[in-house]
Design a protein around this motif. Structure first.
Motif, PDB file in Angstrom:
ATOM      1  N   ASP A  60     -31.599 -15.346  27.056  1.00 39.35           N
ATOM      2  CA  ASP A  60     -30.969 -16.512  26.453  1.00 39.35           C
ATOM      3  C   ASP A  60     -31.938 -17.257  25.539  1.00 39.35           C
ATOM      4  O   ASP A  60     -31.573 -17.679  24.441  1.00 39.35           O
ATOM      5  CB  ASP A  60     -30.444 -17.439  27.555  1.00 39.35           C
ATOM      6  N   SER A  61     -33.169 -17.405  25.968  1.00 38.92           N
ATOM      7  CA  SER A  61     -34.182 -18.065  25.147  1.00 38.92           C
ATOM      8  C   SER A  61     -34.427 -17.296  23.856  1.00 38.92           C
ATOM      9  O   SER A  61     -34.510 -17.878  22.772  1.00 38.92           O
ATOM     10  CB  SER A  61     -35.482 -18.188  25.951  1.00 38.92           C
ATOM     11  N   ALA A  62     -34.528 -15.978  23.962  1.00 38.19           N
ATOM     12  CA  ALA A  62     -34.720 -15.147  22.773  1.00 38.19           C
ATOM     13  C   ALA A  62     -33.519 -15.247  21.835  1.00 38.19           C
ATOM     14  O   ALA A  62     -33.677 -15.340  20.614  1.00 38.19           O
ATOM     15  CB  ALA A  62     -34.944 -13.688  23.189  1.00 38.19           C
ATOM     16  N   TYR A  63     -32.312 -15.258  22.387  1.00 29.42           N
ATOM     17  CA  TYR A  63     -31.090 -15.377  21.583  1.00 29.42           C
ATOM     18  C   TYR A  63     -31.130 -16.654  20.747  1.00 29.42           C
ATOM     19  O   TYR A  63     -30.877 -16.640  19.547  1.00 29.42           O
ATOM     20  CB  TYR A  63     -29.877 -15.380  22.514  1.00 29.42           C
ATOM     21  N   LYS A  64     -31.482 -17.757  21.390  1.00 27.73           N
ATOM     22  CA  LYS A  64     -31.530 -19.042  20.690  1.00 27.73           C
ATOM     23  C   LYS A  64     -32.574 -19.040  19.583  1.00 27.73           C
ATOM     24  O   LYS A  64     -32.325 -19.550  18.487  1.00 27.73           O
ATOM     25  CB  LYS A  64     -31.796 -20.172  21.683  1.00 27.73           C
ATOM     26  N   THR A  65     -33.733 -18.456  19.848  1.00 22.71           N
ATOM     27  CA  THR A  65     -34.799 -18.399  18.847  1.00 22.71           C
ATOM     28  C   THR A  65     -34.374 -17.581  17.631  1.00 22.71           C
ATOM     29  O   THR A  65     -34.513 -18.027  16.489  1.00 22.71           O
ATOM     30  CB  THR A  65     -36.079 -17.790  19.453  1.00 22.71           C
ATOM     31  N   ILE A  66     -33.850 -16.397  17.877  1.00 24.23           N
ATOM     32  CA  ILE A  66     -33.473 -15.506  16.772  1.00 24.23           C
ATOM     33  C   ILE A  66     -32.283 -16.068  16.010  1.00 24.23           C
ATOM     34  O   ILE A  66     -32.213 -15.972  14.784  1.00 24.23           O
ATOM     35  CB  ILE A  66     -33.173 -14.093  17.299  1.00 24.23           C
ATOM     36  N   LYS A  67     -31.360 -16.703  16.684  1.00 28.66           N
ATOM     37  CA  LYS A  67     -30.186 -17.276  16.010  1.00 28.66           C
ATOM     38  C   LYS A  67     -30.607 -18.343  15.008  1.00 28.66           C
ATOM     39  O   LYS A  67     -30.013 -18.479  13.948  1.00 28.66           O
ATOM     40  CB  LYS A  67     -29.232 -17.867  17.038  1.00 28.66           C
ATOM     41  N   GLN A  68     -31.672 -19.069  15.309  1.00 30.51           N
ATOM     42  CA  GLN A  68     -32.117 -20.153  14.436  1.00 30.51           C
ATOM     43  C   GLN A  68     -32.963 -19.647  13.254  1.00 30.51           C
ATOM     44  O   GLN A  68     -33.177 -20.386  12.299  1.00 30.51           O
ATOM     45  CB  GLN A  68     -32.920 -21.178  15.232  1.00 30.51           C
ATOM     46  N   GLU A  69     -33.434 -18.409  13.324  1.00 28.88           N
ATOM     47  CA  GLU A  69     -34.235 -17.874  12.225  1.00 28.88           C
ATOM     48  C   GLU A  69     -33.359 -17.699  10.986  1.00 28.88           C
ATOM     49  O   GLU A  69     -32.203 -17.348  11.067  1.00 28.88           O
ATOM     50  CB  GLU A  69     -34.829 -16.512  12.606  1.00 28.88           C
ATOM     51  N   LYS A  70     -33.961 -17.917   9.849  1.00 28.72           N
ATOM     52  CA  LYS A  70     -33.261 -17.723   8.577  1.00 28.72           C
ATOM     53  C   LYS A  70     -33.076 -16.233   8.336  1.00 28.72           C
ATOM     54  O   LYS A  70     -33.909 -15.422   8.685  1.00 28.72           O
ATOM     55  CB  LYS A  70     -34.091 -18.298   7.422  1.00 28.72           C
ATOM     56  N   THR A  71     -31.940 -15.895   7.713  1.00 26.02           N
ATOM     57  CA  THR A  71     -31.683 -14.492   7.363  1.00 26.02           C
ATOM     58  C   THR A  71     -31.821 -14.311   5.869  1.00 26.02           C
ATOM     59  O   THR A  71     -31.676 -15.237   5.083  1.00 26.02           O
ATOM     60  CB  THR A  71     -30.277 -14.055   7.798  1.00 26.02           C
ATOM     61  N   ASP A  72     -32.092 -13.063   5.484  1.00 29.04           N
ATOM     62  CA  ASP A  72     -32.215 -12.734   4.075  1.00 29.04           C
ATOM     63  C   ASP A  72     -30.878 -12.673   3.368  1.00 29.04           C
ATOM     64  O   ASP A  72     -30.779 -12.873   2.185  1.00 29.04           O
ATOM     65  CB  ASP A  72     -32.917 -11.373   3.904  1.00 29.04           C
ATOM     66  N   ALA A  73     -29.839 -12.398   4.149  1.00 28.69           N
ATOM     67  CA  ALA A  73     -28.504 -12.210   3.560  1.00 28.69           C
ATOM     68  C   ALA A  73     -27.866 -13.516   3.176  1.00 28.69           C
ATOM     69  O   ALA A  73     -28.114 -14.570   3.605  1.00 28.69           O
ATOM     70  CB  ALA A  73     -27.608 -11.470   4.527  1.00 28.69           C
TER      71      ALA A  73
END
Length: 73
Positions: A60-73
Protein backbone atom coordinates in the motif's frame (compact mmCIF):
# COMPACT_ATOMS: atom_id res chain seq x y z
CA UNK A 1 16.63 -5.20 -1.53
CA UNK A 2 14.49 -7.08 0.95
CA UNK A 3 11.62 -9.03 -0.62
CA UNK A 4 8.19 -7.56 0.10
CA UNK A 5 9.65 -4.29 1.42
CA UNK A 6 8.24 -0.95 0.28
CA UNK A 7 11.22 -0.31 -2.09
CA UNK A 8 10.74 -3.84 -3.49
CA UNK A 9 7.12 -3.11 -4.34
CA UNK A 10 7.94 0.37 -5.69
CA UNK A 11 10.46 -1.16 -8.08
CA UNK A 12 7.98 -3.83 -9.14
CA UNK A 13 5.26 -1.23 -9.73
CA UNK A 14 7.60 0.73 -12.00
CA UNK A 15 8.59 -2.39 -13.93
CA UNK A 16 4.98 -3.51 -14.34
CA UNK A 17 3.91 -0.05 -15.54
CA UNK A 18 6.74 0.04 -18.08
CA UNK A 19 6.11 -3.51 -19.35
CA UNK A 20 2.42 -2.79 -19.86
CA UNK A 21 2.70 0.79 -21.11
CA UNK A 22 1.15 -0.13 -24.48
CA UNK A 23 -1.81 -1.92 -22.85
CA UNK A 24 -2.66 -0.04 -19.65
CA UNK A 25 -2.57 3.49 -18.35
CA UNK A 26 -0.35 3.98 -15.31
CA UNK A 27 -3.28 3.68 -12.91
CA UNK A 28 -4.71 0.62 -14.67
CA UNK A 29 -1.32 -1.11 -14.53
CA UNK A 30 -0.90 -0.21 -10.86
CA UNK A 31 -4.35 -1.55 -10.00
CA UNK A 32 -3.71 -4.75 -11.95
CA UNK A 33 -0.41 -5.35 -10.17
CA UNK A 34 -1.90 -4.50 -6.78
CA UNK A 35 -4.82 -6.90 -7.20
CA UNK A 36 -2.51 -9.65 -8.41
CA UNK A 37 -0.17 -9.32 -5.43
CA UNK A 38 -2.98 -9.13 -2.87
CA UNK A 39 -4.64 -12.20 -4.38
CA UNK A 40 -1.43 -14.18 -4.23
CA UNK A 41 -0.87 -13.12 -0.61
CA UNK A 42 -4.36 -14.17 0.39
CA UNK A 43 -3.99 -17.59 -1.20
CA UNK A 44 -0.42 -18.05 0.02
CA UNK A 45 -0.13 -20.52 2.84
CA UNK A 46 1.57 -18.15 5.25
CA UNK A 47 1.21 -19.13 8.87
CA UNK A 48 1.81 -15.72 10.38
CA UNK A 49 -0.91 -13.12 10.00
CA UNK A 50 1.51 -10.38 11.01
CA UNK A 51 3.66 -11.17 7.97
CA UNK A 52 0.68 -10.81 5.64
CA UNK A 53 -0.23 -7.49 7.26
CA UNK A 54 3.38 -6.24 6.91
CA UNK A 55 3.46 -7.15 3.23
CA UNK A 56 0.13 -5.50 2.50
CA UNK A 57 1.19 -2.33 4.35
CA UNK A 58 4.39 -2.18 2.29
CA UNK A 59 2.44 -2.77 -0.91
CA UNK A 60 0.00 0.00 0.00
CA UNK A 61 2.82 2.41 0.82
CA UNK A 62 4.53 1.65 -2.49
CA UNK A 63 1.23 2.11 -4.36
CA UNK A 64 0.78 5.58 -2.87
CA UNK A 65 4.35 6.61 -3.68
CA UNK A 66 4.24 5.46 -7.30
CA UNK A 67 0.76 6.90 -7.87
CA UNK A 68 2.05 10.35 -6.90
CA UNK A 69 5.05 10.19 -9.26
CA UNK A 70 4.77 12.19 -12.45
CA UNK A 71 4.38 10.22 -15.67
CA UNK A 72 5.91 10.93 -19.04
CA UNK A 73 2.62 10.38 -20.83
Amino acid sequence: MEPFSTPFFEDNFRQYIEKNRDVFSKLEAMNSYYRSVVSSMIYDNLNKNSEIVRRIRNLDSAYKTIKQEKTDA
